[in-house]
Scaffold this motif. Structure first.
Motif, short mmCIF file in Angstrom:
data_model
loop_
_atom_site.label_atom_id
_atom_site.label_comp_id
_atom_site.label_asym_id
_atom_site.label_seq_id
_atom_site.Cartn_x
_atom_site.Cartn_y
_atom_site.Cartn_z
N SER A 1 -44.30 38.37 34.03
CA SER A 1 -42.84 38.29 34.17
C SER A 1 -42.24 39.67 34.36
N LYS A 2 -42.76 40.65 33.64
CA LYS A 2 -42.28 42.02 33.78
C LYS A 2 -42.54 42.53 35.19
N MET A 3 -43.68 42.20 35.75
CA MET A 3 -43.99 42.62 37.12
C MET A 3 -43.06 41.93 38.12
N GLU A 4 -42.73 40.66 37.88
CA GLU A 4 -41.84 39.94 38.78
C GLU A 4 -40.42 40.50 38.72
N VAL A 5 -39.97 40.92 37.55
CA VAL A 5 -38.63 41.49 37.42
C VAL A 5 -38.52 42.77 38.23
N ARG A 6 -39.61 43.51 38.31
CA ARG A 6 -39.61 44.74 39.11
C ARG A 6 -39.46 44.45 40.60
N LYS A 7 -39.85 43.25 41.04
CA LYS A 7 -39.76 42.89 42.44
C LYS A 7 -38.36 42.41 42.84
N VAL A 8 -37.51 42.12 41.88
CA VAL A 8 -36.18 41.58 42.17
C VAL A 8 -35.33 42.66 42.84
N VAL A 9 -34.61 42.25 43.88
CA VAL A 9 -33.68 43.16 44.54
C VAL A 9 -32.32 42.93 43.89
N TRP A 10 -31.89 43.86 43.06
CA TRP A 10 -30.63 43.73 42.34
C TRP A 10 -29.48 44.12 43.25
N PRO A 11 -28.32 43.48 43.10
CA PRO A 11 -27.18 43.82 43.95
C PRO A 11 -26.65 45.22 43.63
N SER A 12 -26.04 45.81 44.65
CA SER A 12 -25.45 47.13 44.45
C SER A 12 -24.15 46.99 43.65
N ARG A 13 -23.62 48.12 43.25
CA ARG A 13 -22.36 48.11 42.49
C ARG A 13 -21.23 47.52 43.34
N GLN A 14 -21.20 47.88 44.62
CA GLN A 14 -20.15 47.37 45.51
C GLN A 14 -20.26 45.85 45.66
N GLU A 15 -21.47 45.33 45.84
CA GLU A 15 -21.65 43.87 45.94
C GLU A 15 -21.23 43.16 44.67
N THR A 16 -21.55 43.76 43.53
CA THR A 16 -21.19 43.16 42.26
C THR A 16 -19.68 43.12 42.08
N VAL A 17 -19.00 44.22 42.42
CA VAL A 17 -17.54 44.28 42.29
C VAL A 17 -16.89 43.28 43.24
N GLN A 18 -17.37 43.20 44.47
CA GLN A 18 -16.80 42.27 45.44
C GLN A 18 -16.98 40.82 44.99
N THR A 19 -18.15 40.49 44.52
CA THR A 19 -18.41 39.13 44.06
C THR A 19 -17.54 38.79 42.85
N THR A 20 -17.39 39.74 41.94
CA THR A 20 -16.56 39.52 40.76
C THR A 20 -15.11 39.29 41.17
N LEU A 21 -14.61 40.08 42.12
CA LEU A 21 -13.24 39.91 42.58
C LEU A 21 -13.04 38.56 43.27
N ILE A 22 -14.02 38.13 44.07
CA ILE A 22 -13.92 36.83 44.73
C ILE A 22 -13.86 35.71 43.69
N VAL A 23 -14.71 35.79 42.68
CA VAL A 23 -14.71 34.78 41.62
C VAL A 23 -13.37 34.80 40.89
N PHE A 24 -12.85 35.97 40.57
CA PHE A 24 -11.58 36.08 39.86
C PHE A 24 -10.44 35.48 40.69
N VAL A 25 -10.38 35.79 41.98
CA VAL A 25 -9.33 35.26 42.84
C VAL A 25 -9.44 33.74 42.96
N MET A 26 -10.66 33.23 43.10
CA MET A 26 -10.83 31.78 43.21
C MET A 26 -10.44 31.05 41.92
N VAL A 27 -10.76 31.64 40.77
CA VAL A 27 -10.38 31.03 39.50
C VAL A 27 -8.86 31.04 39.37
N LEU A 28 -8.23 32.13 39.73
CA LEU A 28 -6.78 32.22 39.68
C LEU A 28 -6.14 31.21 40.64
N PHE A 29 -6.67 31.11 41.86
CA PHE A 29 -6.15 30.17 42.84
C PHE A 29 -6.29 28.72 42.34
#
Length: 124
Positions: free
Chosen positions: A73-101
């Motif tokens: 499992s530890k080896m598999e976690v190393r293979k994961v491509v984690w999102p960048s900070r910009q992708e994370t912020v954009q996704t969070t903002l989209i979720v926030f706007v959709m919840v508000l809407f």
């Protein structure tokens, strides 16, 4: 499963696991029973006993297979491509706007149904 994690079980594995569980239960009971002693000593004793129980459990076939699974499992976690900070912020903002809407849409729908109900019952 790979061949490395399929280990032959010995007849003493169950006894070892029962002893390991007994050590854990005894350590927890001892931690609370010896409350007159320093908390630092009790925590250290608890950690040492937990380590001893883990070491004993590792000596079983199930313990080795759990260790192999954790390593894989530890080896598999190393293979994961984690999102960048910009992708994370954009996704969070989209979720926030959709919840508000959706909150506003549901609030308006509730207001509309309330007005219709008041009009039908004549209580408004």
């Amino acid at each position: 499963m790979n061949a490395k994690s399929q280990v032959e079980a010995s007849s003493l594995d169950t006894v070892k696991l029962i002893i390991a569980v007994g050590i854990i239960v005894g350590a927890i009971l001892g931690f609370y029973y010896l409350d007159a002693y320093s908390q630092l000593l009790r925590v250290l004793g608890l950690l040492v006993m937990m380590g001893l129980a883990a070491l004993l459990a590792y000596q079983t076939a199930m313990g080795k297979s759990v260790w192999d699974f954790a390593s894989a499992s530890k080896m598999e976690v190393r293979k994961v491509v984690w999102p960048s900070r910009q992708e994370t912020v954009q996704t969070t903002l989209i979720v926030f706007v959709m919840v508000l809407f959706m909150g506003v849409v549901l609030w308006l729908f509730d207001m509309m149904l309330g007005a219709i109900l008041r009009a039908l019952t004549g209580s408004g």
